[in-house]
Scaffold this motif. Structure first.
Motif, PDB file in Angstrom:
ATOM      1  N   GLU A 228       0.815  -1.208   0.000  1.00  9.11           N
ATOM      2  CA  GLU A 228       0.000   0.000   0.000  1.00  9.11           C
ATOM      3  C   GLU A 228       0.859   1.273   0.000  1.00  9.11           C
ATOM      4  O   GLU A 228       1.832   1.373   0.742  1.00  9.11           O
ATOM      5  N   ARG A 230       1.052   4.788   1.138  1.00  9.31           N
ATOM      6  CA  ARG A 230       0.373   5.627   2.124  1.00  9.31           C
ATOM      7  C   ARG A 230       1.454   6.363   2.924  1.00  9.31           C
ATOM      8  O   ARG A 230       2.549   5.833   3.139  1.00  9.31           O
ATOM      9  N   PHE A 231       1.153   7.593   3.336  1.00  3.74           N
ATOM     10  CA  PHE A 231       2.117   8.394   4.096  1.00  3.74           C
ATOM     11  C   PHE A 231       2.006   8.020   5.566  1.00  3.74           C
ATOM     12  O   PHE A 231       1.007   8.313   6.220  1.00  3.74           O
ATOM     13  N   SER A 240       6.998   6.907   2.623  1.00  6.50           N
ATOM     14  CA  SER A 240       6.662   8.283   3.007  1.00  6.50           C
ATOM     15  C   SER A 240       7.698   9.257   2.464  1.00  6.50           C
ATOM     16  O   SER A 240       7.354  10.354   1.999  1.00  6.50           O
ATOM     17  N   LEU A 243       7.056   9.837  -1.153  1.00  6.27           N
ATOM     18  CA  LEU A 243       5.889  10.717  -1.324  1.00  6.27           C
ATOM     19  C   LEU A 243       6.263  12.170  -1.038  1.00  6.27           C
ATOM     20  O   LEU A 243       5.848  13.081  -1.758  1.00  6.27           O
ATOM     21  N   SER A 255      -1.704  13.989   0.165  1.00  7.62           N
ATOM     22  CA  SER A 255      -3.000  13.288   0.220  1.00  7.62           C
ATOM     23  C   SER A 255      -3.515  13.004  -1.197  1.00  7.62           C
ATOM     24  O   SER A 255      -4.077  11.932  -1.453  1.00  7.62           O
ATOM     25  N   GLU A 258      -1.600  10.049  -2.526  1.00  8.20           N
ATOM     26  CA  GLU A 258      -2.085   8.778  -1.951  1.00  8.20           C
ATOM     27  C   GLU A 258      -3.299   8.284  -2.748  1.00  8.20           C
ATOM     28  O   GLU A 258      -3.380   7.112  -3.096  1.00  8.20           O
ATOM     29  N   THR A 259      -4.189   9.195  -3.056  1.00  7.03           N
ATOM     30  CA  THR A 259      -5.381   8.815  -3.830  1.00  7.03           C
ATOM     31  C   THR A 259      -4.972   8.355  -5.227  1.00  7.03           C
ATOM     32  O   THR A 259      -5.446   7.321  -5.714  1.00  7.03           O
ATOM     33  N   GLU A 262      -3.654   4.767  -5.433  1.00  9.36           N
ATOM     34  CA  GLU A 262      -4.464   3.641  -4.955  1.00  9.36           C
ATOM     35  C   GLU A 262      -4.461   2.541  -6.005  1.00  9.36           C
ATOM     36  O   GLU A 262      -4.688   2.810  -7.189  1.00  9.36           O
TER      37      GLU A 262
END
Ligand code: AQP
Length: 330
Positions: A228, A230-231, A240, A243, A255, A258-259, A262
């Motif tokens: 996954e 994700r931060f 992280s 990102l 954010s 992250e979307t 997916e």
């Protein structure tokens, strides 16, 4: 206009991605709203005993990288620390206000000596020179990475202490540390900050290195065994960090990234981060090399900056000397 002040040490042939994202990008942005004073901290660099010729070359290349990154010498005051002798004059006064124990608590000194640097007195008093760099220009904001927070606290304490003892004289500066970008981590060891004295070269991205090599390092960055994107700095430091780097250079909020990722894999993220970094760095590298091709012009820009800086610095030193009771220089 409020004043922005920041400096970097010429201790490497190239700035790294942490210096760039954590400090240089913010320094450049602040030029829009602030009177900016930006300098190459060559006196600080002496604390790690560089070879004289190497230091000279690195001082120029660091200045060239400031300009290549967007510091505009027509608008901002760009100079070399040692050219403005008032910095060391104020340092002496501030050192007489600094507690020995207080200086001893500075973690950078502890870290550097633990890493094997000889514990010279200059390394110990390093943060006092830094306080002088800041306070001498009545700086309001200081854009730096998270690792400098403690030194900045000392600068604030010294300004406040001076004012309390001698009356309002020095501006108490505010740190300008951006939450998400203030700490870019090593690609191979994502719980440690990216640093020029990294254990291995594989985790460090130097801005002047070959873009193909940079892309390769990013593709080999350490992540984790999940899938996954994700931060989550605690549990997913590698992802992280990627990102953060992407967001800082592309301007897309974490954010939103992250979307966007997916259902995608780490390979996709790494490829995109490599593209974003290479796109930012390629023109930067070209501009730096072209500035380095004309060292006389670079020296002229730095001399002009030093003259403008010295006017402000001299006024502060006179004010301080007067407040502490030194006889005026006629
Ligand atoms: N990893 C980082 N992330 C964000 N910002 C960083 N800075 C340094 N590393 C990171 C910021 O860059 C500016 C330059 O500081 P310096 O010239 O004092 O360099 P430094 O901190 O000594 O750089 P290194 O690479 O971290 O050196 P070593 O290996 O000596 O520890 C500062 O604003 C700093 O916060």
């Amino acid at each position: 206009k409020p004043r922005s002040l920041s400096g970097m040490q010429p201790t490497s042939d190239s700035l790294h991605l942490g210096n760039y994202i954590g400090a240089l990008v913010e320094m450049v942005k602040l030029q829009e709203t602030h009177d900016a004073f930006y300098f190459i901290a060559d006196l600080h660099a002496l604390t790690v005993a560089p070879e004289p010729e190497v230091l000279r070359e690195r001082t120029r290349v660091t200045a060239a990288q400031f300009i290549a990154g967007g510091v505009d010498p027509a608008r901002s005051v760009l100079f070399v620390q040692s050219h403005v002798h008032q910095h060391t004059e104020l340092t002496w006064v501030l050192s007489t206000l600094t507690g020995f124990g207080e200086a001893g608590r500075m973690t950078q000194f502890k870290d550097k000596t633990a890493k094997g640097h000889s514990a010279n007195v200059g390394l110990f008093t390093y943060p006092i020179l830094m306080a002088s760099d800041i306070l001498i220009y009545d700086s309001d904001v200081v854009p730096v990475g998270e690792d400098q927070r403690q030194h900045l606290e000392l600068s604030r304490d010294l300004a406040a202490r001076f004012n309390q003892r001698f009356g309002d004289t020095l501006v108490v500066p505010e740190p300008h540390i951006m939450k998400e970008t203030a700490k870019i981590q090593d690609l191979q060891e994502p719980t440690a900050k990216m640093s020029k004295s990294a254990a291995t070269d594989a985790g460090l991205i130097n801005l002047l290195e070959d873009p193909k090599r940079i892309a390769k390092k990013i593709r080999s960055a350490v992540t984790d065994t999940e899938r996954e994107i994700r931060f989550d700095v605690e549990n997913k430091p590698g992802v992280s960090n990627l990102l953060s780097i992407h967001s800082a250079l592309s301007g897309v909020p974490v954010s939103a990234l992250e979307t966007a990722y997916e259902g995608k894999g780490y390979g996709d993220l790494k490829k995109d981060v490599a593209d974003v970094v290479v796109a930012a760095i390629t023109p930067f590298r070209e501009r730096t090399l072209s500035l380095m091709a004309d060292p006389a012009e670079l020296d002229r820009i730095l001399a002009d900056g030093a003259a403008r800086a010295a006017e402000v610095a001299e006024a502060t030193v006179r004010r301080v000397y007067d407040r502490v009771g030194l006889l005026p220089r006629l």
